[in-house]
Design an enzyme around this catalytic site. Structure first.
Site, short mmCIF file in Angstrom:
data_model
loop_
_atom_site.label_atom_id
_atom_site.label_comp_id
_atom_site.label_asym_id
_atom_site.label_seq_id
_atom_site.Cartn_x
_atom_site.Cartn_y
_atom_site.Cartn_z
N ARG A 140 13.16 -13.35 9.89
CA ARG A 140 12.85 -12.55 11.07
C ARG A 140 11.77 -13.22 11.91
NH1 ARG A 140 12.16 -6.56 8.79
NH2 ARG A 140 10.38 -7.70 7.98
N ARG B 244 -8.66 4.95 10.60
CA ARG B 244 -8.54 3.60 11.14
C ARG B 244 -9.80 3.13 11.84
NH1 ARG B 244 -3.26 1.67 11.26
NH2 ARG B 244 -1.70 3.27 10.89
N LYS C 289 0.82 -1.22 0.00
CA LYS C 289 0.00 0.00 0.00
C LYS C 289 0.86 1.27 0.00
CE LYS C 289 -2.06 0.70 3.90
NZ LYS C 289 -1.41 1.88 4.51
N ARG D 177 -2.16 -10.79 12.07
CA ARG D 177 -2.21 -9.42 11.54
C ARG D 177 -3.35 -9.25 10.55
NH1 ARG D 177 3.75 -8.63 10.10
NH2 ARG D 177 4.67 -8.18 12.12
#
Ligand SMILES: [Zn+2]
Length: 212
Positions: free
Chosen positions: A160, A88, A13, A171
């Site tokens: 990671r 949000r 995005k 998420r």
């Protein structure tokens, strides 16, 4: 053109928003970046941000709106803006609608970049990061010359801690839960378009442009 861009973490995005600033000649507005800049400037508003941010508290909506109001009146935003990472929540979306209406404008288009969960998992789980220089590879799409060594600096490539299927699923769930009501809000206005986030950056950009 006032545009809101949505997309799950890792959907590209931010990259697409940057590309669109070139195409549309309007700035990208990221409230997170703006808050950090204002805080660093030491202005009165910045000091208020500092009060919340230094304690790890959420910045109240009114303060963010004040910042947005100021930003939207700058000359480069006269023809519109690309909102990235904001709103949000539904109350934030409603407040933004009001703020824009007071300036004689409105959100013209909301584009939601959609990437299937399996694709997101694939992108993240095969990602390898150089321990030394931070360069990011993907074992399939952007493979390093050797599977364990960075082609830039020779550093060790590692997966990671957050680059796991579990983290991506979590998420994604959070993103969908948070975004669905906001898309519902704009959906009532008939301005939402969804585009597929699969493919190259150019392909995704072309889809977004077609959706405007
Ligand atoms: Zn490296």
């Amino acid at each position: 053109m006032n545009l809101v861009l949505f997309g799950p973490p890792g959907a590209g995005k931010g990259t697409q928003a940057k590309r669109l600033t070139q195409v549309l000649g309007i700035p990208q507005i990221s409230t997170g970046d703006m808050m950090r800049a204002e805080r660093a400037s030491g202005s009165e508003l910045g000091k208020q941000f500092d009060h919340y941010m230094s304690q790890g508290l959420l910045v109240p909506d009114e303060l963010t709106l004040e910042l947005l109001k100021k930003r939207l009146l700058e000359p480069d935003a006269a023809k519109g803006a690309i909102f990235d990472g904001y709103p949000r929540t539904v109350p934030q979306a409603e407040a933004l609608d009001k703020l824009l209406a007071a300036q004689g404008r409105k959100i013209d288009r909301v584009v939601s970049i959609e990437v299937p969960l399996e694709e997101m998992i694939d992108r993240v789980v095969l990602r390898r990061t150089c321990e030394r220089c931070g360069h990011i590879y993907h074992l399939r799409y952007n493979p390093p010359p050797s599977p364990d060594a960075c082609g830039q600096c020779g550093g060790k490539l590692v997966q990671r801690k957050d680059d796991t299927e579990e983290v991506v699923r979590k998420r994604n769930d959070e993103y969908l839960a948070k975004t669905a009501p906001i898309l519902g809000h704009y959906g009532k206005l008939g301005i939402v378009k969804t585009v597929s986030g699969i493919g190259s950056l150019d392909e995704v950009e072309a889809r977004i442009k077609a959706a405007l």
